[in-house]
Design a protein around this motif. Sequence first.
Motif, short mmCIF file in Angstrom:
data_model
loop_
_atom_site.label_atom_id
_atom_site.label_comp_id
_atom_site.label_asym_id
_atom_site.label_seq_id
_atom_site.Cartn_x
_atom_site.Cartn_y
_atom_site.Cartn_z
N PRO A 131 0.80 -1.24 0.00
CA PRO A 131 0.00 0.00 0.00
C PRO A 131 0.82 1.28 0.00
O PRO A 131 0.38 2.31 -0.50
CB PRO A 131 -0.82 -0.10 1.30
CG PRO A 131 -0.10 -1.07 2.16
CD PRO A 131 0.64 -2.00 1.25
N ARG A 132 2.07 1.19 0.54
CA ARG A 132 2.89 2.40 0.62
C ARG A 132 3.32 2.91 -0.76
O ARG A 132 3.54 4.09 -0.95
CB ARG A 132 4.11 2.15 1.54
CG ARG A 132 3.74 2.30 3.01
CD ARG A 132 4.73 1.65 3.95
NE ARG A 132 4.67 0.20 3.93
CZ ARG A 132 3.68 -0.50 4.48
NH1 ARG A 132 2.69 0.10 5.10
NH2 ARG A 132 3.68 -1.82 4.43
N MET A 163 0.43 5.01 -1.81
CA MET A 163 0.40 6.19 -0.94
C MET A 163 1.40 7.24 -1.45
O MET A 163 1.06 8.41 -1.59
CB MET A 163 0.77 5.76 0.48
CG MET A 163 0.82 6.90 1.46
SD MET A 163 1.71 6.43 2.95
CE MET A 163 3.00 7.64 2.90
N LEU A 223 -5.81 2.74 0.06
CA LEU A 223 -6.64 2.29 1.18
C LEU A 223 -7.14 0.85 0.98
O LEU A 223 -7.21 0.08 1.93
CB LEU A 223 -7.82 3.24 1.42
CG LEU A 223 -7.47 4.60 2.03
CD1 LEU A 223 -8.72 5.43 2.25
CD2 LEU A 223 -6.71 4.46 3.36
N PHE A 281 -4.23 -1.25 1.81
CA PHE A 281 -4.03 -1.30 3.26
C PHE A 281 -4.99 -2.30 3.91
O PHE A 281 -4.61 -3.05 4.81
CB PHE A 281 -4.22 0.08 3.90
CG PHE A 281 -2.97 0.92 3.94
CD1 PHE A 281 -1.88 0.54 4.72
CD2 PHE A 281 -2.88 2.10 3.21
CE1 PHE A 281 -0.72 1.31 4.76
CE2 PHE A 281 -1.73 2.87 3.23
CZ PHE A 281 -0.65 2.48 4.01
N ALA A 282 -6.24 -2.31 3.44
CA ALA A 282 -7.25 -3.21 4.01
C ALA A 282 -6.86 -4.68 3.83
O ALA A 282 -7.15 -5.53 4.68
CB ALA A 282 -8.60 -2.95 3.35
N ASN A 298 4.38 -1.12 8.52
CA ASN A 298 2.92 -1.13 8.44
C ASN A 298 2.37 0.30 8.59
O ASN A 298 1.25 0.49 9.01
CB ASN A 298 2.34 -2.04 9.54
CG ASN A 298 0.88 -2.38 9.28
OD1 ASN A 298 0.42 -2.36 8.13
ND2 ASN A 298 0.13 -2.65 10.33
N GLU A 353 -1.36 4.31 6.72
CA GLU A 353 -2.81 4.32 6.47
C GLU A 353 -3.48 5.59 7.01
O GLU A 353 -4.28 6.24 6.32
CB GLU A 353 -3.47 3.08 7.08
CG GLU A 353 -4.93 2.96 6.69
CD GLU A 353 -5.57 1.63 7.13
OE1 GLU A 353 -6.73 1.41 6.78
OE2 GLU A 353 -4.90 0.83 7.83
N LYS A 368 -5.54 8.65 4.89
CA LYS A 368 -6.89 9.13 5.23
C LYS A 368 -6.90 10.64 5.47
O LYS A 368 -7.83 11.34 5.06
CB LYS A 368 -7.42 8.38 6.48
CG LYS A 368 -7.77 6.93 6.17
CD LYS A 368 -8.22 6.18 7.41
CE LYS A 368 -8.64 4.76 7.06
NZ LYS A 368 -8.85 3.93 8.25
#
Length: 206
Positions: free
Chosen positions: A145-146, A149, A177, A180-181, A192, A195, A199
Amino acid sequence: MLTGITIAANAQSEQYQDAMKQQVGLLDSSSTYSAAGMQQLANTFERIAEAEKTQWLPYYYAAYCRVNEAYMAKDKSKVDGLADKALLNIEKALALRGKDAEISCIQSMISSARIAVDPMTRGQQYGPESGAFLEEAKQLDPGNPRVYMLQGQSLLYTPEAFGGSKAKAKETFEVALQKFAAFKPESAIAPNWGEAYVKQLLAGIK
């Protein structure tokens, strides 16, 4: 004799895990999210790294904190020095871990930090370099996810004339996102982060 060594090694690794958990837990804390807070955390991770020379994560987190310190530096003349420290740490992590999406993400952040010193002259050199590290990270781990991001952040802060866009940033943050989920860190101390930050950026766009 071997049993003694094993017990000592286990005690050491337990001590390492505990020290790391405590510090990693502070990364997303608002109390440490400042240049001084990041500097303090970086110093601690560097001390852990020196004590545990075979572990890549303390070097990784030290680099993460140094590059964040560079982003937060009010005095732009300090940015390159901090980016250099981050680079030194991430190269040590790379030597121990080998190619890894998390490491490529930090390398991308270091290149981006250098742009801030003088965006007009440095954007051409470090912008593509930062983007190339993110592409490498995406190839190494498409589910990280990063990666999304940081791509979203780049789109958000790049002027539209150079390909940036709030709409594209919003789309990319939404993908982040979703990632991340679904993301499962390798361990309690594995990377980690991010997130809550995504947001926050998304809320700012809306």
